[in-house]
Design an enzyme around this catalytic site. Structure first.
Site, PDB file in Angstrom:
ATOM      1  N   HIS A  61      10.668  13.549 -22.171  1.00 48.00           N
ATOM      2  CA  HIS A  61      10.525  13.150 -23.575  1.00 48.00           C
ATOM      3  C   HIS A  61       9.144  13.658 -23.967  1.00 48.00           C
ATOM      4  CE1 HIS A  61      13.650   9.665 -23.276  1.00 48.00           C
ATOM      5  NE2 HIS A  61      14.136  10.839 -22.967  1.00 48.00           N
TER       6      HIS A  61
ATOM      7  N   HIS B 118      20.742   3.979 -20.833  1.00 36.23           N
ATOM      8  CA  HIS B 118      19.973   4.399 -19.660  1.00 36.23           C
ATOM      9  C   HIS B 118      20.391   3.601 -18.415  1.00 36.23           C
ATOM     10  CE1 HIS B 118      16.491   6.680 -21.856  1.00 36.23           C
ATOM     11  NE2 HIS B 118      17.633   7.319 -21.869  1.00 36.23           N
TER      12      HIS B 118
ATOM     13  N   ASP C  57      17.517  18.489 -18.840  1.00 36.58           N
ATOM     14  CA  ASP C  57      18.062  17.189 -19.271  1.00 36.58           C
ATOM     15  C   ASP C  57      19.447  17.460 -19.852  1.00 36.58           C
ATOM     16  OD1 ASP C  57      18.531  14.661 -20.187  1.00 36.58           O
ATOM     17  OD2 ASP C  57      16.844  14.587 -21.594  1.00 36.58           O
TER      18      ASP C  57
ATOM     19  N   HIS D  46      20.938   5.949 -31.147  1.00 37.62           N
ATOM     20  CA  HIS D  46      19.710   6.631 -30.721  1.00 37.62           C
ATOM     21  C   HIS D  46      19.503   7.887 -31.549  1.00 37.62           C
ATOM     22  CE1 HIS D  46      22.074   9.626 -28.465  1.00 37.62           C
ATOM     23  NE2 HIS D  46      22.746   8.629 -27.901  1.00 37.62           N
TER      24      HIS D  46
ATOM     25  N   ARG E  81      28.469  10.982 -24.499  1.00 35.98           N
ATOM     26  CA  ARG E  81      27.285  11.720 -24.952  1.00 35.98           C
ATOM     27  C   ARG E  81      27.413  13.149 -24.428  1.00 35.98           C
ATOM     28  NH1 ARG E  81      23.654   8.428 -23.443  1.00 35.98           N
ATOM     29  NH2 ARG E  81      22.941   9.213 -21.432  1.00 35.98           N
TER      30      ARG E  81
ATOM     31  N   ASP F 279      24.352  12.071 -16.818  1.00 39.42           N
ATOM     32  CA  ASP F 279      23.129  12.556 -17.479  1.00 39.42           C
ATOM     33  C   ASP F 279      22.149  12.826 -16.353  1.00 39.42           C
ATOM     34  OD1 ASP F 279      20.821  12.959 -18.921  1.00 39.42           O
ATOM     35  OD2 ASP F 279      21.078  11.222 -20.231  1.00 39.42           O
TER      36      ASP F 279
ATOM     37  N   GLU G   2      21.650  15.701 -28.421  1.00 41.71           N
ATOM     38  CA  GLU G   2      22.462  14.806 -27.594  1.00 41.71           C
ATOM     39  C   GLU G   2      23.064  13.640 -28.370  1.00 41.71           C
ATOM     40  OE1 GLU G   2      20.178  12.308 -24.871  1.00 41.71           O
ATOM     41  OE2 GLU G   2      18.374  13.447 -25.353  1.00 41.71           O
TER      42      GLU G   2
ATOM     43  N   ASP H  51       0.819  -1.221   0.000  1.00 41.15           N
ATOM     44  CA  ASP H  51       0.000   0.000   0.000  1.00 41.15           C
ATOM     45  C   ASP H  51       0.851   1.269   0.000  1.00 41.15           C
ATOM     46  OD1 ASP H  51       0.978  -0.264   2.510  1.00 41.15           O
ATOM     47  OD2 ASP H  51      -0.889   0.199   3.550  1.00 41.15           O
TER      48      ASP H  51
ATOM     49  N   HIS I 189      15.244  14.916 -28.394  1.00 37.33           N
ATOM     50  CA  HIS I 189      13.793  14.800 -28.242  1.00 37.33           C
ATOM     51  C   HIS I 189      13.240  16.146 -27.824  1.00 37.33           C
ATOM     52  CE1 HIS I 189      14.735  14.595 -23.908  1.00 37.33           C
ATOM     53  NE2 HIS I 189      15.719  13.786 -24.258  1.00 37.33           N
TER      54      HIS I 189
ATOM     55  N   GLU J  80      24.901  16.499 -24.093  1.00 33.92           N
ATOM     56  CA  GLU J  80      23.480  16.848 -24.255  1.00 33.92           C
ATOM     57  C   GLU J  80      23.190  18.252 -23.736  1.00 33.92           C
ATOM     58  OE1 GLU J  80      20.742  14.456 -21.879  1.00 33.92           O
ATOM     59  OE2 GLU J  80      19.126  14.921 -23.282  1.00 33.92           O
TER      60      GLU J  80
ATOM     61  N   TYR K 232      29.288   5.289 -28.684  1.00 32.81           N
ATOM     62  CA  TYR K 232      29.406   4.292 -27.611  1.00 32.81           C
ATOM     63  C   TYR K 232      30.126   3.063 -28.179  1.00 32.81           C
ATOM     64  CZ  TYR K 232      25.530   7.333 -26.318  1.00 32.81           C
ATOM     65  OH  TYR K 232      24.740   8.432 -26.077  1.00 32.81           O
TER      66      TYR K 232
HETATM   67  N1  GLY Z   1      18.001  11.421 -19.771  1.00 26.76           N
HETATM   68  C1  GLY Z   1      17.335  10.720 -20.773  1.00 26.76           C
HETATM   69  C2  GLY Z   1      17.579  11.316 -22.076  1.00 26.76           C
HETATM   70  O1  GLY Z   1      18.575  11.966 -22.275  1.00 26.76           O
HETATM   71  O2  GLY Z   1      16.783  11.232 -22.951  1.00 26.76           O
HETATM   72 MN    MN Z   2      17.582  13.609 -23.330  1.00 28.01          MN
HETATM   73 MN    MN Z   3      19.584  13.036 -20.787  1.00 30.92          MN
END
Ligand code: GLY
Ligand code: MN
Ligand code: MN
Length: 438
Positions: free
Chosen positions: A358, A240, A268, A347, A409, A257, A381, A36, A351, A411, A385
């Site tokens: 997202h 991720h 982000d 990727h 990466r 990140d 971003e 719960d 986004h 971003e 890799y």
């Molecule tokens: N932190 C997730 C992304 O960069 O989309």
């Molecule tokens: Mn992102």
């Molecule tokens: Mn990110």
């Protein structure tokens, strides 16, 4: 402007677009962590965007054609037993006042009260979401209306996803939204900067995560906007990764990140830096490619340009760079057409970002669909890799050991402006020199 007024203006614009129809929005379901115990509650973003209402078990009805009530809220009844645990929830009278609803009912009255808002509508706007029982309720109400159609000659004859109207609105951020994101970004940059000072060989990823999240909360952020990623060494190749339990070593890179949510709006941000403070030659070579790809992709972010073009730009820089390092082999255009870069950059370029990290908006390929407009916000971003197990594409050379375990990466969060763009996260350094001299 007060947020209550901003929400009213949003409803006003939305109502103009749905004219003689009725829109129904359902609050997010409460998510159970175990038994719960519940996860912290977060309102559905569409619901919040139009109402500012943050409580569960609610329905918002927008009915521009109704003679008395264009905005109606259904809310949970007051419940003194439950409120011992949850704190007091707004009463019907308070909800009317605080959220500017024309009428507020209890959620228990919905079957009785909803039909009056549907019966004169041409259409129902509703997004079929995670609350299955409520999805069925909407269908049942629609069916009741359809059954009456032959005698009345009016009533909703279709259901349309409310996102088709609301999401293009959400894609263009208002001043208030941009200000909240600037605040989330400022806190997140402080967190990245603070955490960097604590990085040293031998410490654990979770210690860095704790330093970051401490700064978030200390500054009044709601929470992390998404699970914080602190990924060192080969873990930086897991997109991720959230275990954050590896011990840092001297020659590792560390990919961070992390972004907080402030007033429901996220930051982000990703930076990748050497644990020792200095890149190895291989890390630096890959880093420079990702940075160049990111800069060139960001340069493409301007009105009338497209998400697709920004993506292609990054792909070209990455492919060319990997050819120069001998990691890919062949003609750059052919390698791009055959997607030979994909084992290393798998990727998308970024986004949309807004109430959802997202965020809503179109992502399909094609030119016209993703033309940037002033007020759009997106992340840029790119990454490369080269994991311990990464396999090259067919016909490509084997990967030399010296490249393995490098995941990078970078971003940033970018606002489209009438003149071009603004990188809202630019205060966080990303050049090799700036990082090494930190
Ligand atoms: N932190 C997730 C992304 O960069 O989309
Ligand atoms: Mn992102
Ligand atoms: Mn990110």
């Amino acid at each position: 402007m007060k947020m209550k007024e901003e929400h009213r203006q949003r409803r006003e614009r939305f109502m103009k677009m749905i004219s003689n129809s009725t829109a129904v929005f359902r609050s997010s379901p409460v998510a159970i962590m175990h038994n719960d115990v519940e996860y912290p509650y977060r309102q559905d973003s569409d619901f919040f965007y139009l109402t500012g209402y943050k409580e569960p078990e609610a329905v918002a009805v927008i009915a521009p054609h109704h003679d008395k009530h264009q905005f109606v809220l259904f809310i949970q009844p007051e419940n003194p037993d439950q409120e011992i645990w949850t704190g007091k929830r707004p009463s019907v009278e308070e909800a009317k006042e605080v959220y500017g609803a024309d009428e507020v009912f209890l959620i228990t009255e919905i079957d009785e009260k909803l039909p009056q808002y549907l019966e004169n509508a041409d259409k129902i706007y509703y997004h079929f979401g995670r609350d299955r029982a409520f999805n069925e309720k909407v269908l049942r109400h629609w069916q009741l209306q359809i059954n009456k159609y032959p005698k009345r000659g009016k009533g909703p004859i279709a259901i349309q996803d409310s996102g088709t109207i609301l999401h293009p609105m959400r894609m263009v951020k208002s001043r208030a939204e941009i200000d909240l994101m600037r605040k989330a970004i400022a806190i997140s940059i402080e967190a990245h900067t603070h955490a960097r000072k604590t990085i040293r060989p031998g410490c654990y990823e979770y210690e860095i995560q704790a330093e970051i999240e401490y700064v978030f909360r200390r500054n009044g952020a709601d929470s992390p906007a998404y699970p914080t990623i602190v990924a060192s060494g080969p873990k930086s190749c897991i997109l991720h990764y959230t275990e954050n339990n590896r011990q840092l070593r001297d020659n590792d890179l560390i990919l961070i990140d992390a972004g907080c949510s402030y007033g429901y709006y996220p930051a982000d941000i990703t930076r990748t830096i050497p644990v020792s403070g200095k890149f190895t030659p291989e890390q630096k070579a890959i880093y420079e490619i990702v940075l160049e790809a990111q800069k060139q992709a960001i340069a493409k972010v301007r009105p009338e340009n497209t998400y697709q073009r920004a993506t292609e730009t990054a792909v070209r820089v990455i492919t060319k760079g990997l050819v120069e390092l001998g990691i890919l082999s062949g003609d750059v255009e052919e390698l791009i057409n055959e997607e030979k870069y994909k084992p290393f950059f798998m990727h998308r370029i970024g986004h949309w970002i807004g109430l959802d990290v997202h965020d809503v908006g179109l992502y399909q390929k094609g030119e016209a669909s993703k033309q940037f407009q002033p007020g759009n916000m997106l992340t840029v971003e790119p990454g490369i890799y080269i994991g311990p197990d990464t396999q090259p594409a067919e016909g490509q050379p084997g990967i030399e050991e010296k490249w393995r375990g490098i995941g990078i990466r970078i971003e940033d969060d970018v606002l489209v402006t009438t003149e071009g763009h603004e990188v809202l996260t630019s205060a966080l350094p990303k050049s090799v020199d700036e990082i090494e001299q930190f």
